[in-house]
Design a protein around this motif. Structure first.
Motif, PDB file in Angstrom:
ATOM      1  N   GLU A  83       0.829  -1.203   0.000  1.00  0.00           N
ATOM      2  CA  GLU A  83       0.000   0.000   0.000  1.00  0.00           C
ATOM      3  C   GLU A  83       0.864   1.252   0.000  1.00  0.00           C
ATOM      4  OE1 GLU A  83      -2.496  -0.611   3.399  1.00  0.00           O
ATOM      5  OE2 GLU A  83      -4.083  -1.573   2.212  1.00  0.00           O
ATOM      6  N   SER A  84       1.962   1.220   0.758  1.00  0.00           N
ATOM      7  CA  SER A  84       2.887   2.354   0.781  1.00  0.00           C
ATOM      8  C   SER A  84       3.541   2.546  -0.584  1.00  0.00           C
ATOM      9  CB  SER A  84       3.954   2.136   1.862  1.00  0.00           C
ATOM     10  OG  SER A  84       4.914   3.170   1.842  1.00  0.00           O
ATOM     11  N   LEU A  85       3.935   1.419  -1.222  1.00  0.00           N
ATOM     12  CA  LEU A  85       4.552   1.485  -2.541  1.00  0.00           C
ATOM     13  C   LEU A  85       3.583   2.056  -3.572  1.00  0.00           C
ATOM     14  CD1 LEU A  85       6.852   0.779  -4.530  1.00  0.00           C
ATOM     15  CD2 LEU A  85       5.863  -1.513  -4.703  1.00  0.00           C
ATOM     16  N   LEU A  86       2.340   1.597  -3.560  1.00  0.00           N
ATOM     17  CA  LEU A  86       1.341   2.087  -4.512  1.00  0.00           C
ATOM     18  C   LEU A  86       1.061   3.575  -4.304  1.00  0.00           C
ATOM     19  CD1 LEU A  86      -1.124  -0.948  -4.454  1.00  0.00           C
ATOM     20  CD2 LEU A  86       0.294  -0.217  -6.382  1.00  0.00           C
ATOM     21  N   ALA A  87       1.016   3.989  -3.033  1.00  0.00           N
ATOM     22  CA  ALA A  87       0.795   5.413  -2.743  1.00  0.00           C
ATOM     23  C   ALA A  87       1.969   6.250  -3.247  1.00  0.00           C
ATOM     24  CB  ALA A  87       0.599   5.613  -1.240  1.00  0.00           C
ATOM     25  N   ASP A  88       3.185   5.720  -3.086  1.00  0.00           N
ATOM     26  CA  ASP A  88       4.380   6.419  -3.555  1.00  0.00           C
ATOM     27  C   ASP A  88       4.371   6.542  -5.079  1.00  0.00           C
ATOM     28  OD1 ASP A  88       6.843   7.703  -3.338  1.00  0.00           O
ATOM     29  OD2 ASP A  88       7.958   5.835  -3.527  1.00  0.00           O
ATOM     30  N   ILE A  89       4.017   5.449  -5.759  1.00  0.00           N
ATOM     31  CA  ILE A  89       3.946   5.472  -7.228  1.00  0.00           C
ATOM     32  C   ILE A  89       2.888   6.464  -7.697  1.00  0.00           C
ATOM     33  CG2 ILE A  89       3.243   4.106  -9.236  1.00  0.00           C
ATOM     34  CD1 ILE A  89       4.636   1.715  -7.949  1.00  0.00           C
ATOM     35  N   GLN A  90       1.741   6.456  -7.014  1.00  0.00           N
ATOM     36  CA  GLN A  90       0.669   7.382  -7.371  1.00  0.00           C
ATOM     37  C   GLN A  90       1.136   8.830  -7.230  1.00  0.00           C
ATOM     38  OE1 GLN A  90      -2.065   6.099  -8.563  1.00  0.00           O
ATOM     39  NE2 GLN A  90      -3.226   7.968  -8.891  1.00  0.00           N
ATOM     40  N   GLU A  91       1.862   9.103  -6.160  1.00  0.00           N
ATOM     41  CA  GLU A  91       2.363  10.461  -5.935  1.00  0.00           C
ATOM     42  C   GLU A  91       3.363  10.855  -7.009  1.00  0.00           C
ATOM     43  OE1 GLU A  91       4.777  13.039  -2.506  1.00  0.00           O
ATOM     44  OE2 GLU A  91       4.161  10.972  -2.112  1.00  0.00           O
ATOM     45  N   ARG A  92       4.287   9.947  -7.342  1.00  0.00           N
ATOM     46  CA  ARG A  92       5.291  10.238  -8.364  1.00  0.00           C
ATOM     47  C   ARG A  92       4.661  10.488  -9.725  1.00  0.00           C
ATOM     48  NH1 ARG A  92       8.718   5.132  -8.153  1.00  0.00           N
ATOM     49  NH2 ARG A  92       8.129   4.625  -6.038  1.00  0.00           N
ATOM     50  N   SER A  93       3.692   9.649 -10.079  1.00  0.00           N
ATOM     51  CA  SER A  93       3.099   9.750 -11.416  1.00  0.00           C
ATOM     52  C   SER A  93       2.206  10.973 -11.567  1.00  0.00           C
ATOM     53  CB  SER A  93       2.303   8.479 -11.731  1.00  0.00           C
ATOM     54  OG  SER A  93       1.231   8.313 -10.825  1.00  0.00           O
ATOM     55  N   ASN A  94       1.708  11.499 -10.454  1.00  0.00           N
ATOM     56  CA  ASN A  94       0.811  12.658 -10.517  1.00  0.00           C
ATOM     57  C   ASN A  94       1.507  13.981 -10.206  1.00  0.00           C
ATOM     58  OD1 ASN A  94      -1.475  11.147 -11.199  1.00  0.00           O
ATOM     59  ND2 ASN A  94      -1.931  10.683  -9.060  1.00  0.00           N
ATOM     60  N   ALA A  95       2.771  13.914  -9.824  1.00  0.00           N
ATOM     61  CA  ALA A  95       3.504  15.139  -9.485  1.00  0.00           C
ATOM     62  C   ALA A  95       3.836  15.926 -10.756  1.00  0.00           C
ATOM     63  CB  ALA A  95       4.778  14.781  -8.731  1.00  0.00           C
ATOM     64  N   ALA A  96       4.256  17.154 -10.568  1.00  0.00           N
ATOM     65  CA  ALA A  96       4.671  17.978 -11.710  1.00  0.00           C
ATOM     66  C   ALA A  96       5.873  17.333 -12.390  1.00  0.00           C
ATOM     67  CB  ALA A  96       5.020  19.382 -11.232  1.00  0.00           C
ATOM     68  N   PRO A  97       5.929  17.384 -13.728  1.00  0.00           N
ATOM     69  CA  PRO A  97       7.043  16.735 -14.434  1.00  0.00           C
ATOM     70  C   PRO A  97       8.393  17.333 -14.056  1.00  0.00           C
ATOM     71  CG  PRO A  97       5.266  17.327 -15.952  1.00  0.00           C
ATOM     72  CD  PRO A  97       4.964  18.005 -14.652  1.00  0.00           C
ATOM     73  N   VAL A  98       9.395  16.466 -13.931  1.00  0.00           N
ATOM     74  CA  VAL A  98      10.770  16.909 -13.688  1.00  0.00           C
ATOM     75  C   VAL A  98      11.576  16.673 -14.958  1.00  0.00           C
ATOM     76  CG1 VAL A  98      10.625  16.418 -11.224  1.00  0.00           C
ATOM     77  CG2 VAL A  98      11.468  14.647 -12.780  1.00  0.00           C
ATOM     78  N   ASP A  99      12.723  17.327 -15.053  1.00  0.00           N
ATOM     79  CA  ASP A  99      13.536  17.156 -16.254  1.00  0.00           C
ATOM     80  C   ASP A  99      14.544  16.021 -16.073  1.00  0.00           C
ATOM     81  OD1 ASP A  99      15.480  18.207 -14.593  1.00  0.00           O
ATOM     82  OD2 ASP A  99      15.528  20.170 -15.568  1.00  0.00           O
ATOM     83  N   VAL A 100      15.330  15.778 -17.123  1.00  0.00           N
ATOM     84  CA  VAL A 100      16.296  14.686 -17.106  1.00  0.00           C
ATOM     85  C   VAL A 100      17.334  14.884 -16.010  1.00  0.00           C
ATOM     86  CG1 VAL A 100      18.202  13.657 -18.407  1.00  0.00           C
ATOM     87  CG2 VAL A 100      15.996  14.002 -19.517  1.00  0.00           C
TER      88      VAL A 100
END
Length: 252
Positions: free
Chosen positions: A48-65
């Protein structure tokens, strides 16, 4: 009569032996079942913690390379992190990964994106049906010039996911697993200038509609709750059977 008494005594002896054996084995089995159930509960919290972390990463503002590289250097996970990059596609070097999408068989198109600093990033531009593997059949989608691509960063695989997965057929340009180093080497990209991760492009449509982006599937199985219930249920059943056995022995 004597034989009957001997048989009865022998039978009683076996019952007594089984009783003491059960008295030793049942607690051991109970501890094992409870431990397995607790382990699954811990796995549930981790998942559940991993899924929440992935959800946060995928919905955050885009970062560059540069930010992705910094995060990797710091030991942070970049998988599924929202990212953006600019460069020019090298369509003559696209690689084809066998896949299914929306119930249809076909390929994900991995195309090297040449960045302004001369490095390369393999971009999963999206899905094409099996009969559209040939780039000539989807010429409109082979967009030229400087492009800004937004999508999700994906970590490279360090080994084949399973021995059941076939070896990649580089000669036919069919990849069965995402071997980043071989994808790059098979089109003569210098290894020291290839970024060590992929980017899955988002669903922004391209001319002609192919490749179809936005194919990333965040689908991590999370069955730990039902596994925990199963182990705890078996523990309860074991206790119930043991208590019933003791009650029958007492009534006898």
């Amino acid at each position: 009569m004597a034989d009957s008494r001997l048989n009865e005594a022998d039978h009683e002896g076996r019952r007594t032996w089984r009783f003491w054996a059960a008295l030793v084995l049942v607690p051991v089995a109970l501890v094992i079942l409870l431990s397995l159930g607790t382990w699954q509960v811990n796995r549930l919290h981790w998942k559940e913690s991993l899924l929440a972390d992935i959800q946060e990463r995928s919905n955050a503002a885009p970062v560059d390379v540069a930010a992705l590289e910094r995060l990797m250097a710091e030991g942070e996970a970049i998988d599924y992190r929202h990212a953006t990059v600019a460069g020019r596609y090298l369509h003559d070097k696209e690689r084809h990964f066998l896949a299914t999408f929306g119930g249809q068989s076909g390929f994900y198109i991995y195309t090297p994106l040449e960045l302004e600093d001369g490095r390369y990033l393999l971009v999963n531009r999206g899905f094409v049906p099996y009969d559209r593997k040939d780039p000539a059949s989807r010429g409109e989608g082979q967009i030229e010039g400087l492009q800004t691509v937004i999508g999700l960063a994906r970590a490279e695989l360090t080994e084949k996911p399973s021995s059941l997965v076939p070896d990649n057929d580089e000669a036919a340009n069919i990849f069965y697993w995402k071997d980043l180093s071989r994808m790059a080497a098979s089109v003569d990209l210098p290894a020291d200038r290839v970024l060590p991760f992929f980017l899955d492009a988002d669903s922004t449509p391209v001319a002609g509609g192919l490749p179809k982006g936005g194919v990333t599937q965040i689908d991590l199985a999370n069955n730990h709750m039902q596994y925990a219930i199963t182990w705890y249920g078996l523990a309860v059943a074991l206790v119930a059977v043991t208590v019933a056995g003791l009650f029958r022995r007492k009534t006898r």
